[in-house]
Scaffold this motif. Structure first.
Motif, PDB file in Angstrom:
ATOM      1  N   ILE A 112     -27.692 -10.395-111.317  1.00  0.00           N
ATOM      2  CA  ILE A 112     -28.446  -9.225-111.694  1.00  0.00           C
ATOM      3  C   ILE A 112     -28.186  -8.906-110.209  1.00  0.00           C
ATOM      4  N   VAL A 113     -28.503  -7.328-109.772  1.00  0.00           N
ATOM      5  CA  VAL A 113     -28.476  -6.808-108.494  1.00  0.00           C
ATOM      6  C   VAL A 113     -29.962  -5.684-108.522  1.00  0.00           C
ATOM      7  N   VAL A 114     -30.395  -6.023-106.911  1.00  0.00           N
ATOM      8  CA  VAL A 114     -31.597  -5.990-106.894  1.00  0.00           C
ATOM      9  C   VAL A 114     -31.707  -4.885-105.391  1.00  0.00           C
ATOM     10  N   THR A 115     -31.911  -3.775-105.025  1.00  0.00           N
ATOM     11  CA  THR A 115     -32.019  -3.076-104.107  1.00  0.00           C
ATOM     12  C   THR A 115     -32.682  -3.388-102.987  1.00  0.00           C
ATOM     13  N   SER A 116     -32.415  -2.996-102.338  1.00  0.00           N
ATOM     14  CA  SER A 116     -33.934  -3.556-100.754  1.00  0.00           C
ATOM     15  C   SER A 116     -34.457  -2.858-100.887  1.00  0.00           C
TER      16      SER A 116
END
Length: 337
Positions: free
Chosen positions: A159-163
């Protein structure tokens, strides 16, 4: 030929009226996982009907025509025509059509799965360079001002989350987004999505398959929304979706599934207004209907195909009083098993 016409009519009915009825129905939003199964069953039944129609046309033509032939050994199918009549031409056309459709479907499905697997590997390689692991959340964080969250599914998915998303979402909304992405990975939504993409690629702009592709992409998001709502609440999930809505949605069949991707406004309205899930009885009836649609073509074609196999692949010799398969001239002996 009756079976062949039934199969072609079945495929045409599903591709037109069946597709329109399922697209306009109101229940899929109440049971998105069942609706995904229904769209897959409809698409597979259309393809299977066309393939089986070609095979049954072949058997019908060879059983009713009159074609001279000679024997070959040691093949179980003992005879092939020396000359071509109208029946033989129809038989060859049906066989070629069935083989062409089957080969086209298999090729496009394999190509779709290879392409998505390659794209996932490229994304994971890029994330290894630009992302950092947040062990507390169990996600990969990418420095970017736009708020976004998505998952890269598969065996080594993440899972990828941006700042920007970490800054825009509070703990509750972030938990809802992560629950949404984990639902995508747990329910393996990338598999039916890729299958729908492969069928749409195989049959070009035919509405039945392009509609199935788009609907499955939307239903996968609804299913993930429902899973997240069970953990975080409907309103919290809706607020999180709206917070991510400004992000340009990914393509429906991309190898990454984004929380703010497909039809965010409609999904948020559905969560806010609430939708009562289908009961267990209706779900069971829906599954029964999907299985019936999927199994109707092979059930209809089985008697004709088994009769043809028994006629031409039997072990008893063909005689003038017992003509056997039409491709075998009288007196043509079947080779031993």
């Amino acid at each position: 030929m009756i079976v062949t016409l039934f199969l072609l009519g079945h495929a045409l009915l599903l591709a037109t009226a069946g597709t329109a009825a399922l697209r306009r129905a109101g229940w899929p939003s109440r049971a998105p996982r069942l609706a995904i199964a229904a769209w897959l069953a409809l698409s597979a039944s259309i393809v299977g009907s066309v393939i089986l129609a070609g095979l049954t046309a072949t058997t019908a033509a060879t059983r009713t025509g009159s074609v001279s032939g000679r024997c070959y050994g040691p093949m179980r199918w003992p005879c092939t025509p020396d000359t071509f009549s109208g029946a033989a031409t129809l038989a060859a056309t049906g066989a070629v059509a069935a083989l062409a459709v089957a080969a086209r479907v298999l090729w496009c499905l394999c190509a779709a799965y290879r392409a998505t697997a390659r794209e996932r590997r490229l994304r994971l390689d890029a994330l290894a360079l630009v992302g950092r692991t947040d062990t507390r959340l169990g996600v990969t964080v990418v420095d970017h001002a736009a708020p976004a969250a998505y998952c890269v599914p598969g065996r080594h998915g993440r899972i990828v989350v941006t700042s920007g998303a970490l800054a825009a979402l509070d703990d509750a909304r972030l938990a809802a987004v992560l629950a949404h992405e984990r639902a995508h990975m747990r329910q393996l939504h990338h598999l039916p999505l890729t299958a729908a993409q492969g069928l749409a690629r195989a049959f070009g702009p035919l509405p039945a398959f392009t509609t199935a592709r788009d609907q499955i992409a939307f239903l996968a998001e609804l299913a993930a929304d429902d899973a997240a709502a069970k953990r975080s609440g409907r309103l919290t999930v809706a607020e999180a979706l709206l917070a991510l809505a400004e992000v340009v949605p990914a393509e429906p069949m991309a190898p990454a599934l984004a929380a703010g991707g497909t039809a965010t406004g409609a999904r948020a309205r559905r969560l806010i207004t609430g939708s009562r899930p289908l009961g267990h009885t209706r779900i069971l009836l829906g599954l029964t209907a999907a299985v019936a649609v999927l199994t109707a073509p092979p059930a209809a074609a089985a008697p004709a195909l088994s009769a043809a196999v028994a006629a031409c692949c039997g072990s008893s010799p063909t005689t003038a009083t017992q003509p056997g398969h039409v491709l075998c001239r009288p007196g043509c002996a079947h080779p031993a098993a």
